[in-house]
Write a protein that holds these residues in place. Sequence first.
Motif, PDB file in Angstrom:
ATOM      1  N   PRO A 138       0.821  -1.196   0.113  1.00 41.36           N
ATOM      2  CA  PRO A 138       0.076  -0.145  -0.035  1.00 41.36           C
ATOM      3  C   PRO A 138       0.820   1.148  -0.072  1.00 41.36           C
ATOM      4  CG  PRO A 138      -0.825  -1.470   1.374  1.00 41.36           C
ATOM      5  CD  PRO A 138       0.445  -2.151   1.174  1.00 41.36           C
ATOM      6  N   GLU A 139       1.978   1.262   0.803  1.00 37.94           N
ATOM      7  CA  GLU A 139       2.974   2.283   0.749  1.00 37.94           C
ATOM      8  C   GLU A 139       3.302   2.801  -0.449  1.00 37.94           C
ATOM      9  OE1 GLU A 139       2.343   0.702   4.662  1.00 37.94           O
ATOM     10  OE2 GLU A 139       2.802  -0.318   2.937  1.00 37.94           O
ATOM     11  N   VAL A 140       3.878   1.580  -1.253  1.00 36.12           N
ATOM     12  CA  VAL A 140       4.618   2.029  -2.656  1.00 36.12           C
ATOM     13  C   VAL A 140       3.387   2.764  -3.659  1.00 36.12           C
ATOM     14  CG1 VAL A 140       5.576   0.926  -4.880  1.00 36.12           C
ATOM     15  CG2 VAL A 140       6.083   0.177  -2.448  1.00 36.12           C
TER      16      VAL A 140
ATOM     17  N   SER B  11       6.501  -3.911  -6.154  1.00 38.63           N
ATOM     18  CA  SER B  11       6.733  -3.241  -5.133  1.00 38.63           C
ATOM     19  C   SER B  11       8.177  -2.540  -5.541  1.00 38.63           C
ATOM     20  CB  SER B  11       6.828  -3.802  -3.952  1.00 38.63           C
ATOM     21  OG  SER B  11       5.457  -4.206  -3.425  1.00 38.63           O
ATOM     22  N   ASN B  12       9.076  -3.513  -5.927  1.00 41.08           N
ATOM     23  CA  ASN B  12      10.427  -3.059  -6.320  1.00 41.08           C
ATOM     24  C   ASN B  12      10.776  -3.087  -7.679  1.00 41.08           C
ATOM     25  OD1 ASN B  12      11.264  -3.005  -3.447  1.00 41.08           O
ATOM     26  ND2 ASN B  12      11.008  -5.073  -3.452  1.00 41.08           N
ATOM     27  N   MET B  13       9.445  -2.908  -8.703  1.00 45.71           N
ATOM     28  CA  MET B  13       9.894  -2.869 -10.182  1.00 45.71           C
ATOM     29  C   MET B  13       9.289  -1.312 -10.698  1.00 45.71           C
ATOM     30  SD  MET B  13       8.617  -6.446 -11.380  1.00 45.71           S
ATOM     31  CE  MET B  13       8.640  -8.041 -10.708  1.00 45.71           C
ATOM     32  N   ASN B  14       9.986  -0.900 -11.619  1.00 43.02           N
ATOM     33  CA  ASN B  14       9.581   0.300 -12.479  1.00 43.02           C
ATOM     34  C   ASN B  14       8.489  -0.211 -13.392  1.00 43.02           C
ATOM     35  OD1 ASN B  14      10.914  -0.414 -14.499  1.00 43.02           O
ATOM     36  ND2 ASN B  14      12.524   1.015 -13.854  1.00 43.02           N
ATOM     37  N   LEU B  15       7.915   0.629 -14.283  1.00 40.83           N
ATOM     38  CA  LEU B  15       6.908   0.476 -15.135  1.00 40.83           C
ATOM     39  C   LEU B  15       7.657  -0.638 -16.172  1.00 40.83           C
ATOM     40  CD1 LEU B  15       4.298   0.460 -16.444  1.00 40.83           C
ATOM     41  CD2 LEU B  15       4.806   2.507 -17.612  1.00 40.83           C
ATOM     42  N   GLU B  16       8.672  -0.218 -16.529  1.00 40.21           N
ATOM     43  CA  GLU B  16       9.518  -0.999 -17.712  1.00 40.21           C
ATOM     44  C   GLU B  16       9.917  -2.461 -17.393  1.00 40.21           C
ATOM     45  OE1 GLU B  16      13.472  -0.984 -20.676  1.00 40.21           O
ATOM     46  OE2 GLU B  16      13.104   0.699 -19.144  1.00 40.21           O
TER      47      GLU B  16
END
Length: 228
Positions: free
Chosen positions: A155-157, A209-214
């Motif tokens: 939720p925080e991310v 949670s630890n990934m960007n869009l790409e």
Amino acid sequence: MKENLIIAIDGYSSTGKSSMSKIIAKNLGYTHIDSGAMYRAVTLYAFQHQYIVDNKIDEQALITNLSDIKIEFKQDLTTQKNLTFLNGENVEADIRTMKVSKMVSPISEIPAVRDYCVALQQQMGEKGGIVMDGRDIGTTVFPHADIKIFVTASPEVRAQRRFLEYQQQGKDIPLVEVLKNVNERDYIDSHRTYSPLRKADDAIEVDNSNMNLEETVNKVMEIINSKK
């Protein structure tokens, strides 16, 4: 496997479902359908007609007039982005406000509203060749979808992502309020009696949670390609 797949991408709010689905659909030459935009459009319609006053919904009035709602998706030829039209009017910006975000989950809890939107989604995607994202695509709309993805993140991310989106749009909304909205929507979406948000038994979970869009797009494309 058949060529025109039905790809269902479900998950929590602010996991980037729509953004990744648009890119994935473009990569595959498919049509992208943002089911969440439909519920947002219905919510906006309810506000426009005073069916929502002081956070209270006149469900009967809304249900009675559902047949007057026409939702369409059109592509902006300049930006290549999909735009949501409500009764002929471009409402893409209007449906993304915090005002609509606060009421879209209660509106989407109404069985008649879900029935209306699900029927429209099924009509749009019945021929395949689509990537549809939402809350219940793989469980209710297309339970026999060829590929099902369930996207999650803390939720925080997710609140931080939405907070940054609002800032980029020039909207000054405190992070604590955004997080509160994320948690409230999670609870309502997951606990509603009618078609709740849940991971389909045969869906593949992706925690970004630890990934960007790409990185998320690449992960989902790997899954899709492995299923072909």
